[in-house]
Motif scaffolding. Structure first.
Motif, PDB file in Angstrom:
ATOM      1  N   THR A 159      -6.446  -1.850  -5.626  1.00 25.79           N
ATOM      2  CA  THR A 159      -6.021  -3.006  -4.825  1.00 25.79           C
ATOM      3  C   THR A 159      -7.161  -3.515  -3.968  1.00 25.79           C
ATOM      4  O   THR A 159      -7.856  -2.724  -3.316  1.00 25.79           O
ATOM      5  CB  THR A 159      -4.844  -2.626  -3.921  1.00 25.79           C
ATOM      6  OG1 THR A 159      -3.765  -2.146  -4.716  1.00 25.79           O
ATOM      7  CG2 THR A 159      -4.383  -3.820  -3.099  1.00 25.79           C
ATOM      8  N   LEU A 219       0.865  -1.175   0.000  1.00 24.91           N
ATOM      9  CA  LEU A 219       0.000   0.000   0.000  1.00 24.91           C
ATOM     10  C   LEU A 219       0.901   1.223   0.000  1.00 24.91           C
ATOM     11  O   LEU A 219       1.546   1.537   1.000  1.00 24.91           O
ATOM     12  CB  LEU A 219      -0.912  -0.003   1.229  1.00 24.91           C
ATOM     13  CG  LEU A 219      -1.873   1.180   1.371  1.00 24.91           C
ATOM     14  CD1 LEU A 219      -2.708   1.374   0.119  1.00 24.91           C
ATOM     15  CD2 LEU A 219      -2.769   0.997   2.590  1.00 24.91           C
ATOM     16  N   ASP A 220       0.964   1.897  -1.137  1.00 26.92           N
ATOM     17  CA  ASP A 220       1.922   2.992  -1.339  1.00 26.92           C
ATOM     18  C   ASP A 220       1.288   4.331  -0.962  1.00 26.92           C
ATOM     19  O   ASP A 220       0.888   5.117  -1.823  1.00 26.92           O
ATOM     20  CB  ASP A 220       2.390   2.994  -2.791  1.00 26.92           C
ATOM     21  CG  ASP A 220       3.640   3.835  -2.996  1.00 26.92           C
ATOM     22  OD1 ASP A 220       4.034   4.553  -2.060  1.00 26.92           O
ATOM     23  OD2 ASP A 220       4.212   3.774  -4.100  1.00 26.92           O
ATOM     24  N   ASP A 244       1.115  -4.788  -7.225  1.00 25.58           N
ATOM     25  CA  ASP A 244       1.032  -4.466  -5.805  1.00 25.58           C
ATOM     26  C   ASP A 244       1.005  -5.717  -4.932  1.00 25.58           C
ATOM     27  O   ASP A 244       0.918  -5.613  -3.712  1.00 25.58           O
ATOM     28  CB  ASP A 244      -0.196  -3.603  -5.506  1.00 25.58           C
ATOM     29  CG  ASP A 244      -1.498  -4.239  -5.983  1.00 25.58           C
ATOM     30  OD1 ASP A 244      -1.552  -5.477  -6.117  1.00 25.58           O
ATOM     31  OD2 ASP A 244      -2.466  -3.497  -6.233  1.00 25.58           O
ATOM     32  N   GLN A 283      -5.094   2.697  -5.994  1.00 31.76           N
ATOM     33  CA  GLN A 283      -4.196   1.680  -6.550  1.00 31.76           C
ATOM     34  C   GLN A 283      -4.944   0.620  -7.346  1.00 31.76           C
ATOM     35  O   GLN A 283      -4.355  -0.114  -8.131  1.00 31.76           O
ATOM     36  CB  GLN A 283      -3.438   0.956  -5.430  1.00 31.76           C
ATOM     37  CG  GLN A 283      -2.357   1.755  -4.764  1.00 31.76           C
ATOM     38  CD  GLN A 283      -1.531   0.922  -3.801  1.00 31.76           C
ATOM     39  OE1 GLN A 283      -0.616   1.442  -3.192  1.00 31.76           O
ATOM     40  NE2 GLN A 283      -1.807  -0.367  -3.632  1.00 31.76           N
ATOM     41  N   LEU A 291      -6.237   2.435  -1.323  1.00 31.34           N
ATOM     42  CA  LEU A 291      -6.445   1.127  -1.947  1.00 31.34           C
ATOM     43  C   LEU A 291      -7.250   1.271  -3.237  1.00 31.34           C
ATOM     44  O   LEU A 291      -6.918   0.648  -4.259  1.00 31.34           O
ATOM     45  CB  LEU A 291      -7.162   0.185  -0.980  1.00 31.34           C
ATOM     46  CG  LEU A 291      -6.328  -0.375   0.185  1.00 31.34           C
ATOM     47  CD1 LEU A 291      -7.218  -1.111   1.168  1.00 31.34           C
ATOM     48  CD2 LEU A 291      -5.227  -1.300  -0.319  1.00 31.34           C
ATOM     49  N   LEU A 324      -6.775   5.040   4.168  1.00 31.24           N
ATOM     50  CA  LEU A 324      -6.305   3.729   3.727  1.00 31.24           C
ATOM     51  C   LEU A 324      -7.204   3.177   2.622  1.00 31.24           C
ATOM     52  O   LEU A 324      -6.729   2.659   1.609  1.00 31.24           O
ATOM     53  CB  LEU A 324      -6.257   2.750   4.899  1.00 31.24           C
ATOM     54  CG  LEU A 324      -5.273   3.061   6.031  1.00 31.24           C
ATOM     55  CD1 LEU A 324      -5.371   1.992   7.115  1.00 31.24           C
ATOM     56  CD2 LEU A 324      -3.842   3.157   5.522  1.00 31.24           C
ATOM     57  N   ILE A 331       3.017  -1.114   4.309  1.00 29.73           N
ATOM     58  CA  ILE A 331       2.590   0.261   4.112  1.00 29.73           C
ATOM     59  C   ILE A 331       3.811   1.146   3.929  1.00 29.73           C
ATOM     60  O   ILE A 331       4.666   1.236   4.822  1.00 29.73           O
ATOM     61  CB  ILE A 331       1.747   0.760   5.306  1.00 29.73           C
ATOM     62  CG1 ILE A 331       0.543  -0.157   5.527  1.00 29.73           C
ATOM     63  CG2 ILE A 331       1.288   2.195   5.061  1.00 29.73           C
ATOM     64  CD1 ILE A 331      -0.314   0.236   6.720  1.00 29.73           C
ATOM     65  N   LEU A 361       0.438  -7.067   4.856  1.00 32.23           N
ATOM     66  CA  LEU A 361       0.276  -5.713   4.338  1.00 32.23           C
ATOM     67  C   LEU A 361       1.518  -4.882   4.635  1.00 32.23           C
ATOM     68  O   LEU A 361       1.921  -4.741   5.792  1.00 32.23           O
ATOM     69  CB  LEU A 361      -0.950  -5.055   4.974  1.00 32.23           C
ATOM     70  CG  LEU A 361      -1.254  -3.619   4.543  1.00 32.23           C
ATOM     71  CD1 LEU A 361      -1.548  -3.542   3.049  1.00 32.23           C
ATOM     72  CD2 LEU A 361      -2.431  -3.070   5.358  1.00 32.23           C
TER      73      LEU A 361
END
Length: 330
Positions: free
Chosen positions: A185, A150-151, A305, A183, A180, A176, A195, A193
């Motif tokens: 995701t 999770l970028d 990811d 992304q 997501l 968050l 981060i 996970l």
């Protein structure tokens, strides 16, 4: 969200005393793995199928990455090399703190001031030489599963709101979820996970004389909703590239406990910490100071990811924590 028979976080709050608000007993009366129970052989096999290129990335900093240490009581490791003769070498590590660099917190690391340690294990049993809640349980089980990046740093940067090294920005679950979705995701039960706050890469890039005297880092917001989000998504282990996963320093007004309110426990830097819920009440494995920069770059380039993630905690009977010893394989 998960569809397994485990109760969601809201239902945990409706359990009877003395297990109200905890995951105690849900994985077994004598469980010492906590959320690592989500890492099943079936999930490991599915994660292995994610490997395409075979490129692997170390997620570990050197043992001596921080001088002086980020946390004062975790001193700098001393490495001695010696030999019995000129054609022989052995070595020794002194002042070795497993949590001074990239790490995994074991279930001994934190107890809840009002409730105690995970699964009700008495604190007096958590001493050197006893196995209860020791990190050797993590070592025996291992950490093998689907890693998901999770970028948050990229998500923030895309909105012109990059994290500031001088501010302990507190990220809530709404952010968050937005990250997501940005992304594309979807989390799955049993995910590991990772981060990325972008904090570690920027901190290490600063010359020592320019680093803040008082270390601060962005991180997760210390509130019940954060704990609920991680539990309800069935996260097996959550790790980050910052100091404590949650924002640091902790907000002393967050997550009050009776022991401090009544004066039975002196307030400290731990006051208000999310750690007090995640580790002892939920049995959630936490990683901190993981080196993510190379993995982040590779994931951005390949537009991926998820990947196979493996980690081998140290086999120390009764250990509180371990070096991460983690790798991601794409």
């Amino acid at each position: 969200m998960a569809t397994d028979p485990l109760p969601d976080y809201a239902a945990l709050q409706e359990r009877p005393e003395p297990v109200r608000g905890t995951a105690w007993g849900l994985f077994g009366e004598h469980d010492e793995l906590g959320t690592l129970n989500h890492l099943t052989p079936e999930r490991a096999a599915a994660a292995a199928a994610l490997v395409r290129s075979g490129r692997s990335f170390s997620l570990n900093l050197p043992l001596d990455a921080f001088s002086p240490p980020l946390i004062a009581h975790r001193g700098a490791v001393r490495h001695e090399v010696f030999g019995l003769n000129e054609f022989h070498r052995d070595d020794r590590l002194d002042a070795f703190f497993p949590q001074a660099s990239s790490q995994i917190d074991g279930l001994r690391h934190f107890g809840h001031p009002d409730r105690g340690f995970y699964n009700g294990v008495p604190g007096e049993r958590l001493v050197a030489g006893t196995p209860d809640l020791g990190v050797q349980r993590f070592a025996e089980h291992g950490v093998v599963g689907r890693g998901v990046l999770l970028d948050l740093a990229a998500f923030r940067a895309a909105r012109g709101a990059a994290f500031d090294l001088e501010e302990p920005a507190r990220v809530d679950v709404d952010e968050l979820d937005r990250a997501l979705r940005w992304q594309g995701t979807e989390l799955e039960p049993g995910d590991i996970l990772l981060i990325n706050f972008g904090w570690l890469e920027r901190f290490l890039a600063l010359p020592a004389e320019q680093r803040p005297a008082r270390v601060t880092s962005p991180g997760l917001l210390a509130e019940e909703r954060t704990a609920a989000w991680l539990w309800d998504h069935r996260i097996a282990l959550v790790a980050s590239d910052n100091l404590a996963l949650e924002a640091w320093p902790a907000d002393p007004m967050a997550l009050p406990v009776e022991a401090e309110r009544l004066g039975a426990l002196e307030r400290s830097s731990h006051t208000g910490m999310l750690h007090r819920i995640l580790i002892p009440l939920l049995g959630l494995a936490i990683g901190e100071l993981w080196r993510l920069d190379e993995l982040v770059a590779a994931c951005r380039d390949s537009r991926r990811d998820s990947f196979l993630l493996v980690a081998q905690p140290m086999h120390v009977t009764g250990g509180v924590a371990s070096l991460a010893n983690a790798r991601a394989i794409l």
